[in-house]
Design an enzyme around this catalytic site. Structure first.
Site: not given
Ligand code: BG6
Length: 491
Positions: A189, A247
């Site tokens: 990101k 994350h």
């Molecule tokens: C994924 C998860 O890794 O990331 C999901 O498995 C989540 O549950 C998603 O919705 C969120 O990604 P972003 O980029 O939309 O924040």
């Protein structure tokens, strides 16, 4: 960047991940000419029977028609200028993989460059349970004879320390670390990639980024929808394995790490991995204290979660977690890092909030207005802003909290921010592992969370029910206040 004919092999090509993320990212890279139609060839492989044309339409379908350049790319896809081939086969027998290898080799012979080098990128858009066998098949049947072979894998990498280590060893026996690209798409990101620049290229931040000036740090992920048909997967993993352990922890490491020796991917990852070791408070030389304390965890489950047909009636799986981690080193001792993630909340937002300490001997009574806070909004609408006390414009001498605001939409009007997957796929093609999770990082991350996860798994810790569309359990807000956060306007 390296040149030579490039084969991108998407395993699990008929699945959801490939359709939603991998193919659109490839399409966009192609549209923006980061990969050229004369050098690359897409190979789809999955168990489902389908034709090459079916693969073409899968790639085309999720992309919105947005103007002429996209239209042109559609035409190229349609006309066969972008070469694509689909093969169906099983994941655990050699037959399909031998056929796949034959097709790739034919393409390579036709396209090979003057130096004869070729590149094979295997993207495993598959459940991790089949990673070991698929890697074995690639190793047995599909290795590149005249260039590199790289493997891209997606989380979840295991469910706890033991299973993750097992998976790592199984793949590690077949491929070297330099060939394995573990995706954590948060590292792709824009604002996450911005962290190093902000921290280490701005004199303003360098002297302030420590326990003397920072009171607390929050890294927050919220979604305003629930599990939406992913009950089978989600109930097995829960929010900590889905979001926090990967994350949010990755973002935390970039916020907290020391300056790397250089921008070399190994130097950066060396510093990130070091952060993990300071989560453990050493009691004496051989004994460390558990990094996460019960009183610093709030778990939640949204009301209605168990209505999903794939979720058991008595599921103990959290859909919300707020967890405090502490880093016991000279820079961060005493500063709580609050990681918060939740599904079915009131908004969809991810941000990093760094709250500074109060000014000693405040003569303006600024405390009433709130503290300095630096916020990086990762999504939606990338932005960063600094909350400051300023004089209320006018004749009176009073203070008000205002913002120095850098909103990307306004400042970089017309600039498209690439999707995380586009960036990461391009990195894999260029062999840049900076934004991928190294094996030791993965192990260290599981080390931190495994004891807590095991206690949740056996029902020793239970989630508190919260309403869909709310801020999550009230206990999480209390935890935040206990951690020293002073709520500012609009949060
Ligand atoms: C994924 C998860 O890794 O990331 C999901 O498995 C989540 O549950 C998603 O919705 C969120 O990604 P972003 O980029 O939309 O924040």
């Amino acid at each position: 960047p390296e040149t030579g004919c490039l084969s991108i092999i998407v395993l699990g090509a008929s699945g959801d991940l490939a359709k939603k993320k991998t193919f659109p990212a490839l399409f966009n890279l192609y549209r923006q000419r980061f990969i050229q139609s004369n050098e690359f060839h897409i190979f789809g492989y999955a168990r489902t029977e389908m034709s090459d044309d079916d693969l073409r339409s899968r790639i085309r379908r999720p992309i919105p028609a947005l103007g002429f350049s996209i239209f042109l790319c559609y035409i190229c896809l349609q006309s066969g200028l972008v070469q694509m081939k689909y093969t169906s086969g099983s994941y655990d027998t050699e037959e399909g993989f031998r056929l796949l290898d034959k097709q790739i080799s034919e393409h390579e012979e036709a396209k090979s460059s003057a130096d004869g080098s070729c590149r094979r990128l295997f993207y495993l858009a598959l459940p991790p349970s089949v990673y070991p066998v698929v890697c074995k098949m690639i190793k047995l049947c599909c290795m590149n004879k005249c260039g590199w072979t790289r493997i891209v894998v997606e989380k979840p990498f295991g469910k706890d320390l033991e299973s993750a280590e097992k998976l790592s060893s199984q793949i590690g026996e077949l491929f070297g670390e330099h060939q394995i690209y573990r995706i954590d798409h948060y590292l792709g990101k824009e604002m996450v990639q911005n962290l190093l620049v902000l921290r280490f290229a701005n004199r303003l931040f360098v002297p302030l980024w420590n326990r003397d000036n920072i009171d607390n740090v929050q890294i927050v992920f919220r979604e305003d929808f629930g599990i939406e048909g992913r009950g089978g997967y989600f109930d097995e993993y829960g929010i900590i394995r889905d979001i926090v352990q990967n994350h949010l922890l990755q973002v935390l490491c970039l916020v907290a790490m020391e300056k790397p020796v250089s921008l070399d991917s190994e130097h950066i990852r060396d510093e990130k991995v070091k952060v993990h070791f300071f989560f453990m408070e050493m009691q004496n030389l051989n004994q460390s204290v558990e990094p996460i304390k019960d009183e610093e965890v709030v778990l939640g489950q949204y009301h209605g979660y168990r209505d999903d047909s794939k979720v058991p009636d008595h599921s103990n799986t959290p859909t919300f977690a707020s967890i405090i981690l502490r880093i016991h080193n000279e820079r961060w001792e005493g500063v709580p890092f609050i990681l918060k993630a939740g599904k079915a909340l009131s908004s969809k937002k991810a941000d990093i909030r760094v709250q500074f300490k109060d000014v000693p001997g405040d003569i303006f009574n600024c405390e009433k207005q709130g503290r300095n806070e630096f916020v990086m909004r990762l999504q939606p609408s990338e932005a960063m802003y600094m909350k400051l006390a300023v004089k209320q414009p006018g004749l009176e001498m009073s203070t008000v909290q205002s913002e120095l605001d850098l909103s990307y939409k306004q400042r970089y009007h017309g600039v498209t921010i690439p999707d995380a997957y586009e960036r990461l796929l391009l990195d894999t093609i260029h062999g840049d592992q900076q934004h991928f999770v190294r094996r030791d990082e993965l192990k260290a991350a599981w080390d931190i969370f495994t004891p807590l996860l095991h206690r949740i798994d056996i029902g020793e810790l239970k989630p508190i029910s919260y309403q869909q569309g709310s801020r999550g359990p009230a206990e999480a807000d209390e935890l935040l206040l206990r951690a020293g956060y002073i709520r500012t306007h609009g949060y």
